[in-house]
Design an enzyme around this catalytic site. Structure first.
Site, PDB file in Angstrom:
ATOM      1  N   LYS A 156       7.351   3.419   5.397  1.00  0.00           N
ATOM      2  CA  LYS A 156       6.083   3.255   4.641  1.00  0.00           C
ATOM      3  C   LYS A 156       6.908   1.663   5.561  1.00  0.00           C
ATOM      4  O   LYS A 156       8.081   1.125   5.296  1.00  0.00           O
ATOM      5  CB  LYS A 156       6.868   2.852   3.514  1.00  0.00           C
ATOM      6  CG  LYS A 156       5.844   1.725   2.915  1.00  0.00           C
ATOM      7  CD  LYS A 156       6.042   2.101   0.760  1.00  0.00           C
ATOM      8  CE  LYS A 156       5.541   0.762   0.322  1.00  0.00           C
ATOM      9  NZ  LYS A 156       5.649   1.406  -1.621  1.00  0.00           N
ATOM     10  N   GLU A 212       8.143  -6.984 -11.960  1.00  0.00           N
ATOM     11  CA  GLU A 212       9.345  -6.148 -11.443  1.00  0.00           C
ATOM     12  C   GLU A 212      10.508  -6.436 -11.979  1.00  0.00           C
ATOM     13  O   GLU A 212      11.084  -7.351 -11.378  1.00  0.00           O
ATOM     14  CB  GLU A 212       8.436  -5.783 -10.165  1.00  0.00           C
ATOM     15  CG  GLU A 212       9.566  -4.618  -9.585  1.00  0.00           C
ATOM     16  CD  GLU A 212       8.617  -4.364  -8.328  1.00  0.00           C
ATOM     17  OE1 GLU A 212       7.413  -4.566  -7.910  1.00  0.00           O
ATOM     18  OE2 GLU A 212       9.143  -4.001  -7.600  1.00  0.00           O
ATOM     19  N   GLU A 235      -6.331  -6.583  -2.056  1.00  0.00           N
ATOM     20  CA  GLU A 235      -5.064  -6.218  -3.196  1.00  0.00           C
ATOM     21  C   GLU A 235      -3.711  -7.194  -2.918  1.00  0.00           C
ATOM     22  O   GLU A 235      -4.152  -8.171  -4.044  1.00  0.00           O
ATOM     23  CB  GLU A 235      -4.038  -4.718  -2.644  1.00  0.00           C
ATOM     24  CG  GLU A 235      -2.820  -4.327  -3.973  1.00  0.00           C
ATOM     25  CD  GLU A 235      -2.288  -2.713  -3.559  1.00  0.00           C
ATOM     26  OE1 GLU A 235      -2.853  -2.083  -2.872  1.00  0.00           O
ATOM     27  OE2 GLU A 235      -0.959  -3.053  -3.773  1.00  0.00           O
ATOM     28  N   GLU A 271       3.766   5.970  -1.852  1.00  0.00           N
ATOM     29  CA  GLU A 271       3.608   4.690  -2.296  1.00  0.00           C
ATOM     30  C   GLU A 271       4.613   4.633  -3.245  1.00  0.00           C
ATOM     31  O   GLU A 271       6.095   4.014  -3.080  1.00  0.00           O
ATOM     32  CB  GLU A 271       2.199   3.880  -2.411  1.00  0.00           C
ATOM     33  CG  GLU A 271       2.828   2.228  -1.324  1.00  0.00           C
ATOM     34  CD  GLU A 271       1.281   1.580  -1.964  1.00  0.00           C
ATOM     35  OE1 GLU A 271      -0.055   1.762  -2.013  1.00  0.00           O
ATOM     36  OE2 GLU A 271       1.236   0.428  -2.125  1.00  0.00           O
TER      37      GLU A 271
END
Ligand SMILES: C=C(O[C@@H]1C=C(C(=O)O)C=C[C@H]1O)C(=O)O
Ligand SMILES: [Mg+2]
Length: 479
Positions: free
Chosen positions: A236, A285, A464, A329
């Protein structure tokens, strides 16, 4: 601590018991500075009547412009606003920048005089700041006002914790200082309180232009990355891009903060000024929070849009919860955070399935993490272990960061990196600085990225990132 008035005549209060104590303590600090031949910190915490923290931040626009910070947690329970720089901690390119900041801060605190009668974290001396995403990425002019690690101890700190207001003053006495410094600080503080009586309202200038930086090239980079991820061993890589905005006048950070505060309730809201520029954002986050032996972290990765109706929104959420590409993910992040925290924790609580985090413009897969650590675990060591998680870097960590350094056009600076605070007792909290932007006079840059895996499609990753620009774009008057 009571602020008892000794004499008030015609509305002018002459002196308080607190001031006498402050003066005595400052004489002691001056003596200590002379004896030890180095600067000594004296820090005092007082309880206050309610002050709006954003008003406090705004009131610093005249005298502390470029020297302000702001922090608010998603629950509105913990707010910090800092004005002025008492002491700056900055470190350029280094493999040990987290450890160096921590050691310099601890060293600086030695022999300091701290008067804090309240048992509460986030008051008294604390440093606020952040780190760049990758100190080894070639620097561009975009981030010239920020070092790779930049923290400061404010002169004045307002902490609003569960509605209770605390005010911290940090004074530094050097071996050459005399009583004049004490008088100067008291005068300055009084001026600051007076300026809080004024109404500070700053409007946003008009947004003239919004420019996407090389969107087609970015999509090509994502396509090439997908091919590489299919081949392995990389699993990733997060790729980010930039929007550049032009306004017809200077953009004041307090105007943007006001909007973020009104528009983004579910996020950490942060701002860090440095030499005229301001890095700010509304991030959902958390990287890590430490409160004594308790640790909290967040795995956040995997995204889908919000629906136009509650039903559409629910269907999109369900789709995200069972989407293999997004689950993978997300899973990479969960595994890495678990591994990073295991080193310091006796116990970790981590649900085995993600839930949804729904915020204004987007929904994410979300797994909260709670850990119990030994008392002496260092917060910045945890930050170092965690940064960047595969939500912002990739997997494996080192190879992904190197890949980003090589292929990404953007100079991330502080975007996607830890931003937050550390107090004198080692408690603190860091968020991941996403949904963020950099204000530079009449211009601004906004940043957004997404997790690219072998299953990614460049067009949907592009969309996104467009959703992720929205919070900052809206706060700046764009669409
Ligand atoms: C990289 C960003 O967001 C991160 C990437 C996500 C994803 O790819 O699904 C989701 C949340 C964040 O961890 C950003 O907002 O810029
Ligand atoms: Mg994603």
């Amino acid at each position: 601590m009571e602020t008892a008035l000794i004499g008030c005549f015609g509305g002018i209060c002459l002196i308080t018991i607190q001031e006498i104590e402050t003066k005595e303590r400052s004489l002691l600090a001056m003596k200590r500075a002379k004896e030890l031949g180095r600067p000594i910190l004296m820090s005092e915490v007082e309880k206050m009547n309610h002050i709006d923290p954003l008003l406090f931040f705004s009131s610093g626009n005249e005298h502390y412009s470029g020297e302000r910070f702001f922090w608010k947690d998603p629950k509105d329970e913990f707010i910090l606003a800092g004005l002025g720089i008492s002491k700056q901690f900055q470190i350029d390119q280094s493999d040990d920048r987290f450890g160096l900041i921590e050691r310099e801060w601890k060293e600086f605190l030695k022999d300091s005089l701290i008067s804090n009668p309240f048992s509460q974290i986030g008051i008294g001396p604390l440093i606020f700041g952040g780190f760049s995403f990758d100190p080894y990425k070639e620097k561009t002019v975009l981030w010239s006002k920020f070092d790779d690690s930049l923290f400061y101890l404010p002169k004045y700190l307002l902490s609003v914790i569960k509605g209770q207001v605390y005010f911290t003053t940090n004074f530094i006495f050097t071996p050459n200082d005399d009583e004049l410094l004490y008088k100067h600080i008291i005068d300055e503080r009084n001026k600051l309180f007076q300026s809080l009586q004024k109404h500070h309202h700053t409007a946003l200038p008009a947004l003239l232009e919004t420019k996407e930086i090389s969107p087609e090239k970015w999509k090509n980079t994502v396509d090439a990355m997908v091919k590489e991820l299919i081949r392995g061993p990389l699993k990733k890589v997060v790729l980010a891009r930039e929007l550049r905005l032009n306004f017809n006048d200077l953009v004041a950070s307090e105007a943007v903060m006001q909007h973020l505060n009104e528009q983004q309730h579910e996020s950490f809201i942060f701002a860090l000024e440095s030499s005229g520029d301001c890095f700010l954002g509304a991030s959902p986050e958390r990287l890590v929070k430490k409160n004594g032996t308790e640790l909290f972290s967040t795995c956040l990765a995997g995204s889908i849009s919000r629906g136009h109706t509650p039903e559409e929104d629910r269907i999109l959420g369900e789709k995200l919860l069972s989407d293999q590409k997004n689950l993978l993910e997300h899973q990479y992040v969960v595994e890495m955070i678990k591994e990073a925290l295991e080193e310091s924790c006796e116990e970790i609580i981590l649900p085995d399935k993600p839930q949804l985090m729904k915020i204004r413009d987007i929904q994410h897969l979300y797994t909260p993490v709670i850990g119990k650590c030994s008392g002496d675990s260092s917060l910045l060591h945890l930050v170092e272990r965690l940064h960047p998680t595969p939500a912002l870097g990739g997997l494996p960590k080192k190879e992904a960061v190197e890949k980003i350094r090589q292929v990404e056009e953007l100079d991330r600076g502080f975007y996607a990196a830890p931003v937050g605070w550390l107090d004198y007792e080692g408690n603190g909290e860091f968020a991941v600085a996403i949904r963020s932007g950099l204000l530079q006079g009449k211009e601004a840059s906004l940043f957004a990225g997404c997790g690219v895996v072998a299953d990614s499609d460049s067009e949907s990753e592009y969309l996104e990132t467009s959703l992720k620009f929205r919070p900052m774009l809206r706060a700046l008057g764009g669409k």
